[in-house]
Design an enzyme around this catalytic site. Structure first.
Site, PDB file in Angstrom:
ATOM      1  N   HIS A 103      -9.150  -2.322  -5.153  1.00  0.00           N
ATOM      2  CA  HIS A 103      -8.052  -2.561  -4.217  1.00  0.00           C
ATOM      3  C   HIS A 103      -7.066  -3.580  -4.780  1.00  0.00           C
ATOM      4  CE1 HIS A 103      -5.911  -2.581  -0.429  1.00  0.00           C
ATOM      5  NE2 HIS A 103      -5.785  -3.889  -0.605  1.00  0.00           N
ATOM      6  N   GLY A 162      38.713 -16.538 -11.964  1.00  0.00           N
ATOM      7  CA  GLY A 162      37.619 -15.698 -11.490  1.00  0.00           C
ATOM      8  C   GLY A 162      38.080 -14.598 -10.560  1.00  0.00           C
ATOM      9  N   VAL A 163      39.072 -14.889  -9.697  1.00  0.00           N
ATOM     10  CA  VAL A 163      39.550 -13.867  -8.766  1.00  0.00           C
ATOM     11  C   VAL A 163      40.179 -12.697  -9.516  1.00  0.00           C
ATOM     12  CG1 VAL A 163      41.830 -14.949  -8.458  1.00  0.00           C
ATOM     13  CG2 VAL A 163      40.867 -13.514  -6.647  1.00  0.00           C
ATOM     14  N   HIS A 181       0.831  -1.207   0.000  1.00  0.00           N
ATOM     15  CA  HIS A 181       0.000   0.000   0.000  1.00  0.00           C
ATOM     16  C   HIS A 181       0.869   1.262   0.000  1.00  0.00           C
ATOM     17  CE1 HIS A 181      -3.348  -2.524   2.143  1.00  0.00           C
ATOM     18  NE2 HIS A 181      -3.048  -2.957   0.935  1.00  0.00           N
ATOM     19  N   ASP A 196      -3.077  -3.097  -5.047  1.00  0.00           N
ATOM     20  CA  ASP A 196      -2.045  -4.060  -4.650  1.00  0.00           C
ATOM     21  C   ASP A 196      -1.088  -4.360  -5.795  1.00  0.00           C
ATOM     22  OD1 ASP A 196      -2.868  -4.375  -2.030  1.00  0.00           O
ATOM     23  OD2 ASP A 196      -4.023  -6.197  -2.403  1.00  0.00           O
ATOM     24  N   ILE A 211      42.086 -20.956 -18.589  1.00  0.00           N
ATOM     25  CA  ILE A 211      40.901 -20.201 -18.166  1.00  0.00           C
ATOM     26  C   ILE A 211      41.376 -19.016 -17.337  1.00  0.00           C
ATOM     27  CG2 ILE A 211      38.793 -20.225 -16.774  1.00  0.00           C
ATOM     28  CD1 ILE A 211      38.504 -23.183 -17.413  1.00  0.00           C
ATOM     29  N   GLU A 226      39.291  -8.726  -9.827  1.00  0.00           N
ATOM     30  CA  GLU A 226      40.315  -7.700  -9.704  1.00  0.00           C
ATOM     31  C   GLU A 226      40.199  -6.670 -10.824  1.00  0.00           C
ATOM     32  OE1 GLU A 226      43.379  -5.387  -8.365  1.00  0.00           O
ATOM     33  OE2 GLU A 226      42.348  -7.013  -7.309  1.00  0.00           O
ATOM     34  N   HIS A 280      47.891 -21.815 -14.708  1.00  0.00           N
ATOM     35  CA  HIS A 280      46.463 -21.953 -14.415  1.00  0.00           C
ATOM     36  C   HIS A 280      45.791 -22.752 -15.527  1.00  0.00           C
ATOM     37  CE1 HIS A 280      42.234 -20.664 -13.590  1.00  0.00           C
ATOM     38  NE2 HIS A 280      42.679 -20.731 -12.338  1.00  0.00           N
TER      39      HIS A 280
END
Length: 469
Positions: free
Chosen positions: A262, A377-378, A79, A266, A374, A382, A368
């Protein structure tokens, strides 16, 4: 023609009782800065946690819509949000000293009156609408729910139908052809329930704040004088009767189709949780909070997908960068092999776009996954952090004398692998204004049309001498 965002002129408070908790609560609407959106702040809890009015934060839809974030919840938000959408307000911080918004008279009108009394302030930023691009459907076959959002370039229109197989209510329709009609046609329409639902809620002690002044009670069964006397006693009434319209005589209907109106109210409040003003025509048959929220999630997912596509189109690899690698090194202290961005393509007070070219020549690929290289991810994070660092450092005249220290990384997700030959485009957007050198931002990394990484970041800039002290 661009429409400016707006907030309210000054704080304004309303006080009342939570419908389900029965707790007294004061709710204060506060002005908020551009692009702030709607947020609730639980001022009664330690640390005053903030809860974004976001569909992804919905945790319950059983007796209203509840949102939860940062260990805190607010119930029955629909509401309040409907009032803000109806008044076309973009940015508000809503303080609450309890777990539920006050029910007031069961509609949005008391919130409308309070906000109108304080007035509005136009802000500098443009309001960014999402135009429904094509028909978006949502259905629930078991409950016969049907909802559709259709393209409509010039306004926000609603049509709602309810049908509860009730001889009292029958089938009801309600509509507004423009959101500007909300205040006059919809805002004062109160919530309703059936008598058998009321009895169940009372039995389970679930409407501690109900007093028959804030709901229409539809009598959908035979009821004797003893039961009416019992209800009168519970609600401290001299007597309760069944009115000719088939409702308890506690209140008079404001419109013949007030229940349908009403439900439309909503729906407007729940769809505010999409987080973006909409342009389109929303049509719904038999909507409810659960369906509204599911529909809102579907619309939000489409908005997110479309924003990703727009970002992709915005990047031109042939365009001259705002900062090249030499410029970046003049601002950031990072050097090879830990400089993770090559170019800055766009920068403003609130956003930055950076580029990382991933090549097999990088030394990290020797260790790696050398057989299946690949990009870690870290290091994707960064690169995002360094891109965001450029945005924050751009706020000081001598960035070479500052360091960007990241205080928090949350909700990091890695959605697709990054390999040599890929180019990551990082997009970092402030989620709130920078205060005392602290910035909060949302970062997204994309390769082509794929989101490969996303995270929420918090950073602080400090002078180099401070870090050495």
């Amino acid at each position: 023609m661009n429409v400016k965002q707006r907030t309210i002129k000054a704080p304004v408070s309303v006080s009342g009782t939570g419908l389900h908790t029965g707790e007294k609560v004061t709710m204060t609407f506060n002005p908020a800065e551009e692009n702030h959106g709607y947020k609730f702040r639980r001022v009664d809890l330690p640390g005053q946690p903030v809860i974004d009015a976001d569909v992804d934060n919905v945790t319950d839809t059983s007796r209203g819509t509840t949102i939860t974030e940062n260990g805190a919840s607010v119930s029955t938000v629909e509401h309040v949000l409907a009032a803000l959408v109806g008044l076309e307000i973009d940015n508000v911080m809503i303080d609450l000293d309890g777990p539920e918004t006050p029910i007031m008279d069961g509609s949005s009108i008391k919130f409308i009156d309070a906000i109108n009394a304080t007035g509005f302030v136009e802000q500098e930023a443009d309001r960014e609408y999402y135009h429904i691009p094509y028909n978006i459907h949502y259905t629930e076959a078991d409950r016969k729910v049907e909802m559709v959002a259709m393209p409509l370039d010039d306004d926000y229109r609603f049509t709602c139908m309810v049908d509860y197989n009730s001889h009292v209510l029958g089938s009801q329709h309600a509509s507004i052809s423009t959101i500007s009609e909300f205040v006059k046609e919809i805002a004062s329409c109160r919530t309703f329930c059936f008598l058998h639902e009321l009895e169940m809620l009372l039995k389970h002690d679930l409407i501690k704040g109900g007093d028959l002044n804030n709901a229409i009670v539809v009598v959908d069964k035979e009821v004797d004088e003893a039961e009416l006397a019992h209800l009168a006693k519970i609600f401290n009434r001299k007597d309760i009767k069944v009115a000719p319209q088939g409702i308890l005589n506690n209140i008079d209907l404001r419109y013949q189709n007030e229940p349908a109106r009403h439900k439309l109210l909503d729906m407007i409040g729940d769809l505010a949780l999409v987080g973006t003003p909409l342009k389109g025509h929303i049509m719904a048959a038999r909507p409810g909070h659960a369906a509204n929220v599911a529909f809102a999630k579907k619309i939000k997912a489409l908005i997110k997908k479309d924003k990703s596509k727009k970002r992709l189109k915005a990047y031109d690899p042939n365009a001259k960068p705002v900062y090249d690698t030499v410029d970046i090194m003049a601002k950031l202290p990072h050097r090879q092999p830990f400089l993770m961005i090559d170019k800055i393509m766009e920068i403003s007070k609130t956003h930055v776009v950076g580029v990382k070219n991933v090549t097999m020549n990088e030394d990290l690929f020797r260790g790696h996954f050398p057989g299946a290289p690949i990009f870690p991810g870290v290091l994707q994070i960064e690169g995002m952090v360094q891109t965001g660092g450029i945005l924050v450092l751009n706020t000081v005249p001598d960035p070479e004398n500052y360091l960007t220290l990241f205080l928090k990384i949350e909700n990091a997700r890695f959605k697709s692998k990054v390999v040599p030959g890929d180019t990551i485009i990082y997009y970092c957007d402030l989620t709130s204004p920078i205060r005392r050198g602290i910035a909060q931002m949302k970062g997204v990394g994309m390769v082509g049309d794929r989101i490969v990484v996303e995270a929420e970041l918090m950073a602080q800039i400090v002078k180099v001498k401070e870090t050495e002290a």
